[in-house]
Write an enzyme that holds these catalytic residues in place. Structure first.
Site, PDB file in Angstrom:
ATOM      1  N   PRO A   2       7.594 -10.715  10.497  1.00  0.00           N
ATOM      2  CG  PRO A   2       6.281  -8.985  11.296  1.00  0.00           C
ATOM      3  CD  PRO A   2       7.148  -9.393  10.175  1.00  0.00           C
ATOM      4  CD  GLU A   3       8.824 -16.854  11.121  1.00  0.00           C
ATOM      5  OE1 GLU A   3       8.608 -17.963  11.647  1.00  0.00           O
ATOM      6  OE2 GLU A   3       9.855 -16.604  10.478  1.00  0.00           O
TER       7      GLU A   3
END
Length: 273
Positions: A2-3
């Site tokens: 996840p960014e």
DNA sequence: ACGAGCGCCTGTCGGC
DNA sequence: TGCCGACAGGCGCTCG
């Protein structure tokens, strides 16, 4: 994993609910369990499990890729690293594989931190800056002006790709959104930041915001086997599109390695010189 | 200041 | 079918 857009989407799901999942905002903790000790960075397991019961989730925030629960007396932070995810489930449902931390609520629901690769970390602290203090600015912060960004950018003698992924320079970009932003800005990932013209720096600033906002609008990307509900992966311009036509010019996207990370770019639109 | 290499982990995929 | 290496959305560390 996840960014920024994926973490923001998880944050929104936890605040407002999503699909059949109810929100956890406002819930009161009845019990906390750490199933994999190394997931907990601070404090020790006994203290963590002792401090959480009775505290209420008063707000849920985000800083860079960190998810931040504002509790009655503490801040609970998670970094999802490569494979972490947050799941809301019934408190009596069976413990799924790769669950690392469980937080039960008085309403019979449960928040589970699931993390296949065990890289994720959690902290329970009095001040979130103990954990996030060295992060660079938030890319979508209205106070981060184009002038500020460009000035900080061109004073660095560093390749764009590793610089943009450096969380102390800018908080939130990872491998996907860096490749996407550089492609949209038509800048080669190996260009030195100090070599950018004012127009190029401005293009990068605008492109970073654009790809992050689109990522959030599409509720993030779902790739590999970690499905998160978002569909930004259907709109990638460069990332994981090796050999496929560039959406700008049709030339095949190339893949190189930069700083040990696979890097995708269009050799025609993103020239080094 | 900067880049390269490695470690931390588990799972998937493609090639042989 | 089975094995084996490459690879995966991240980051902290050491070493030049």
């Amino acid at each position: 994993m996840p960014e920024l857009p994926e973490v923001e989407s998880i944050r929104n799901a936890l605040r407002f609910g999503r699909g059949d999942d109810p929100p956890v905002l406002g819930n009161t903790i009845s019990r906390a369990r750490v199933l994999w000790d190394r997931t907990l960075a601070d404090p020790d397991v006994a203290t963590f499990e002792h401090l959480l019961p009775g505290q209420t989730i008063q707000d849920i925030g985000r800083r860079g890729k960190f998810l931040i629960f504002h509790l009655s007396n503490n801040y609970l932070l998670f970094h999802l690293r490569m494979s972490g995810d947050m799941r809301v489930e019934s408190a009596d449902s069976p413990i799924a594989p790769h669950h690392r931390i469980l937080i039960d609520f008085t309403n019979q629901m449960r928040l589970a931190f699931n993390d296949t690769r065990k890289f994720g970390r959690a902290w329970l602290v009095l001040d979130p800056k103990e954990v996030t203090g060295r992060l660079g600015p938030e890319p979508l912060d209205p106070d981060l002006t184009e002038e500020d960004f460009n000035r900080r950018l061109v004073e660095r003698r560093r390749q764009l790709k590793p610089l943009l992924m450096d969380q102390s320079f800018l908080a939130g970009l990872g491998n996907i959104y860096t490749d996407e932003a550089l492609h949209l800005a038509r800048l080669h990932p190996l260009r030195l930041a100090s070599s950018l013209s004012p127009a190029e720096a401005s293009r990068l600033y605008t492109s970073i915001r654009s790809v992050l906002e689109e990522g959030i609008r599409r509720q993030g990307a779902s790739i590999d086997w970690v499905y998160r509900g978002g569909d930004f992966q259907r709109f990638f311009r460069a990332y994981q599109r090796t050999g496929l036509p560039c959406p700008g010019c049709g030339a095949p996207i190339e893949k190189i390695t930069v700083g040990q990370r696979s890097t995708h770019f269009c050799p025609n639109c993103q020239k080094l010189y």
